[in-house]
Motif scaffolding. Sequence first.
Motif, PDB file in Angstrom:
ATOM      1  N   UNK A 158       0.543  -1.153   0.314  1.00  0.00           N
ATOM      2  CA  UNK A 158       0.147  -0.012   0.392  1.00  0.00           C
ATOM      3  C   UNK A 158       0.327   1.489  -0.419  1.00  0.00           C
ATOM      4  N   UNK A 159       1.506   1.531  -1.569  1.00  0.00           N
ATOM      5  CA  UNK A 159       2.481   2.427  -1.552  1.00  0.00           C
ATOM      6  C   UNK A 159       1.655   3.818  -0.970  1.00  0.00           C
ATOM      7  N   UNK A 160       0.156   3.931  -1.720  1.00  0.00           N
ATOM      8  CA  UNK A 160      -0.148   5.132  -1.939  1.00  0.00           C
ATOM      9  C   UNK A 160      -0.993   6.158  -0.665  1.00  0.00           C
ATOM     10  N   UNK A 161      -1.128   5.375   1.005  1.00  0.00           N
ATOM     11  CA  UNK A 161      -1.449   5.586   1.583  1.00  0.00           C
ATOM     12  C   UNK A 161       0.179   5.513   2.853  1.00  0.00           C
ATOM     13  N   UNK A 162       1.417   4.754   2.533  1.00  0.00           N
ATOM     14  CA  UNK A 162       2.870   5.101   3.580  1.00  0.00           C
ATOM     15  C   UNK A 162       3.046   6.203   3.952  1.00  0.00           C
ATOM     16  N   UNK A 163       3.119   6.630   4.689  1.00  0.00           N
ATOM     17  CA  UNK A 163       4.548   7.640   4.968  1.00  0.00           C
ATOM     18  C   UNK A 163       5.691   7.031   5.628  1.00  0.00           C
ATOM     19  N   UNK A 164       5.882   4.931   5.766  1.00  0.00           N
ATOM     20  CA  UNK A 164       6.892   5.015   5.928  1.00  0.00           C
ATOM     21  C   UNK A 164       7.373   4.798   4.615  1.00  0.00           C
ATOM     22  N   UNK A 165       6.940   4.741   3.309  1.00  0.00           N
ATOM     23  CA  UNK A 165       7.399   4.834   1.776  1.00  0.00           C
ATOM     24  C   UNK A 165       7.845   6.116   1.451  1.00  0.00           C
ATOM     25  N   UNK A 166       6.983   6.756   1.876  1.00  0.00           N
ATOM     26  CA  UNK A 166       7.897   9.097   1.511  1.00  0.00           C
ATOM     27  C   UNK A 166       9.308   8.746   1.960  1.00  0.00           C
ATOM     28  N   UNK A 167       9.169   9.019   3.586  1.00  0.00           N
ATOM     29  CA  UNK A 167      10.239   8.550   4.258  1.00  0.00           C
ATOM     30  C   UNK A 167      11.393   7.902   3.691  1.00  0.00           C
ATOM     31  N   UNK A 168      11.480   6.898   3.411  1.00  0.00           N
ATOM     32  CA  UNK A 168      12.479   5.712   3.062  1.00  0.00           C
ATOM     33  C   UNK A 168      13.143   6.143   1.531  1.00  0.00           C
ATOM     34  N   UNK A 169      12.425   6.803   1.109  1.00  0.00           N
ATOM     35  CA  UNK A 169      12.129   6.878  -0.500  1.00  0.00           C
ATOM     36  C   UNK A 169      13.294   8.056  -0.237  1.00  0.00           C
ATOM     37  N   UNK A 170      12.973   8.923   0.231  1.00  0.00           N
ATOM     38  CA  UNK A 170      13.466  10.441   0.021  1.00  0.00           C
ATOM     39  C   UNK A 170      15.154  10.248   0.493  1.00  0.00           C
ATOM     40  N   UNK A 171      15.363   9.019   1.666  1.00  0.00           N
ATOM     41  CA  UNK A 171      16.460   9.294   2.496  1.00  0.00           C
ATOM     42  C   UNK A 171      17.331   8.037   1.768  1.00  0.00           C
ATOM     43  N   UNK A 172      17.000   7.068   1.230  1.00  0.00           N
ATOM     44  CA  UNK A 172      17.180   5.538   0.515  1.00  0.00           C
ATOM     45  C   UNK A 172      17.739   6.238  -0.613  1.00  0.00           C
ATOM     46  N   UNK A 173      17.186   7.390  -1.642  1.00  0.00           N
ATOM     47  CA  UNK A 173      17.970   7.906  -2.457  1.00  0.00           C
ATOM     48  C   UNK A 173      19.055   8.821  -2.568  1.00  0.00           C
ATOM     49  N   UNK A 174      18.377   9.838  -1.581  1.00  0.00           N
ATOM     50  CA  UNK A 174      19.826  10.653  -0.994  1.00  0.00           C
ATOM     51  C   UNK A 174      21.267   9.783  -0.568  1.00  0.00           C
ATOM     52  N   UNK A 175      21.341   8.707  -0.159  1.00  0.00           N
ATOM     53  CA  UNK A 175      22.002   7.824   0.346  1.00  0.00           C
ATOM     54  C   UNK A 175      22.857   6.887  -0.449  1.00  0.00           C
ATOM     55  N   UNK A 176      21.971   6.853  -1.319  1.00  0.00           N
ATOM     56  CA  UNK A 176      22.359   6.107  -3.442  1.00  0.00           C
ATOM     57  C   UNK A 176      21.971   4.791  -3.025  1.00  0.00           C
ATOM     58  N   UNK A 177      21.493   4.794  -2.624  1.00  0.00           N
ATOM     59  CA  UNK A 177      19.830   3.303  -2.813  1.00  0.00           C
ATOM     60  C   UNK A 177      19.389   2.771  -4.100  1.00  0.00           C
ATOM     61  N   UNK A 178      19.167   2.124  -4.693  1.00  0.00           N
ATOM     62  CA  UNK A 178      18.309   1.785  -5.101  1.00  0.00           C
ATOM     63  C   UNK A 178      16.667   2.137  -4.866  1.00  0.00           C
ATOM     64  N   UNK A 179      15.837   2.563  -5.325  1.00  0.00           N
ATOM     65  CA  UNK A 179      14.665   2.508  -4.335  1.00  0.00           C
ATOM     66  C   UNK A 179      13.312   2.123  -5.857  1.00  0.00           C
ATOM     67  N   UNK A 180      12.993   0.840  -5.672  1.00  0.00           N
ATOM     68  CA  UNK A 180      11.777   0.175  -6.753  1.00  0.00           C
ATOM     69  C   UNK A 180      10.460  -0.104  -5.756  1.00  0.00           C
ATOM     70  N   UNK A 181       9.309   0.161  -6.353  1.00  0.00           N
ATOM     71  CA  UNK A 181       8.112   0.011  -5.595  1.00  0.00           C
ATOM     72  C   UNK A 181       6.739  -0.959  -6.353  1.00  0.00           C
ATOM     73  N   UNK A 182       6.121  -1.940  -5.503  1.00  0.00           N
ATOM     74  CA  UNK A 182       5.221  -2.667  -6.284  1.00  0.00           C
ATOM     75  C   UNK A 182       4.042  -2.935  -5.242  1.00  0.00           C
ATOM     76  N   UNK A 183       2.962  -3.832  -6.017  1.00  0.00           N
ATOM     77  CA  UNK A 183       1.884  -3.403  -5.811  1.00  0.00           C
ATOM     78  C   UNK A 183       1.096  -3.311  -6.759  1.00  0.00           C
ATOM     79  N   UNK A 184      -0.674  -3.380  -6.205  1.00  0.00           N
ATOM     80  CA  UNK A 184      -1.540  -3.008  -7.179  1.00  0.00           C
ATOM     81  C   UNK A 184      -2.273  -1.429  -7.430  1.00  0.00           C
ATOM     82  N   UNK A 185      -2.363  -1.270  -8.679  1.00  0.00           N
ATOM     83  CA  UNK A 185      -2.247  -0.399  -9.472  1.00  0.00           C
ATOM     84  C   UNK A 185      -3.052   1.125  -8.806  1.00  0.00           C
ATOM     85  N   UNK A 186      -3.809   0.075  -8.265  1.00  0.00           N
ATOM     86  CA  UNK A 186      -4.513   1.816  -7.044  1.00  0.00           C
ATOM     87  C   UNK A 186      -4.024   1.886  -5.950  1.00  0.00           C
ATOM     88  N   UNK A 187      -2.307   1.237  -6.229  1.00  0.00           N
ATOM     89  CA  UNK A 187      -1.887   2.172  -4.870  1.00  0.00           C
ATOM     90  C   UNK A 187      -0.573   2.561  -5.199  1.00  0.00           C
TER      91      UNK A 187
END
Length: 299
Positions: A158-187
């Motif tokens: 559930x990416x659409x409703x997740x504050x965890x996904x948002x915070x981790x995306x920002x930090x991990x990308x700045x730190x040099x990680x590659x971040x991808x997401x998977x789940x229902x298209x609705x989210x």
Amino acid sequence: MNKHSLLSIQDLSIHDIMEILHDARVFNISQQDWHLPMHNALVANLFFEPSTRTHYSFESAEYQLGCSVADFNSASSSVTKGESLYDTVKTFEAIGYKVLVIRHPQDEYFKELEDIAIPILNAGDGKGNHPTQCLLDLYTMYDEFGTFEGLNVLICGDIAHSRVAASNKDALERLGANVRFAGPKEWEREGYPTIDMDEGVRWADVVMMLRIQKERGASLAGISDEDYLHTYGLDHRRYAMMKENAIIMHPAPVNRGVEIADDLVECEKSRIFKQMENGVLVRKAVIKRAFGYSAFKED
């Protein structure tokens, strides 16, 4: 707003993040008594949403640091009489509390609190931010792999409703990680690069599962828990696809048998309960920072 507040992971530079992870590590390996710096300082936990891990790991960290801790109960407070969030927080400031930990269902509630002088630690705001969960996730990954550079992180569900996904995306990308997401298209979420679930599980060094946040309106009509697990979750078939050294993470609470098979929650690759343990270490580091103490010196 106090400069030692922590409202969003974006408040922290890469240097700040690494200092907090370093302090968490020192708390983990050191046997020293860390009560003295904040001994008897008044800290209040204001949780306007239900919480187990975040609430009580903050409380554990506070007590371990020697703070005097108050747990705020909104149901028995003047909030029920119509008192605003600002006036509630201003009251705690006026009567001598030195740090406030706040979770609130409103996105970016802290924008109403810009005139509050004492540090505020955001324990989660609506669908927006969860900086200490992000930091404990980062600590768990760093402890496992020793680097973020080039790390492949798959965040699922559930990416659409997740504050965890948002915070981790920002930090991990700045730190040099590659971040991808998977789940229902609705989210799916604009700006969040997606990948097929099976492909993502084979690619990832970290597979982070998220629960369906029904309290924020997330739902998929006509799909059973079993169907969700096999279509979008981490079942045994996908577990077998994972890299040998890959790990499983989850911010919890876990809905066993929905986003992850029941017996995978505590399997060899799982770090789910380790994340909870690490949460106390990270929150001790964040509280220490809120009181204005600089990072521990390097070993």
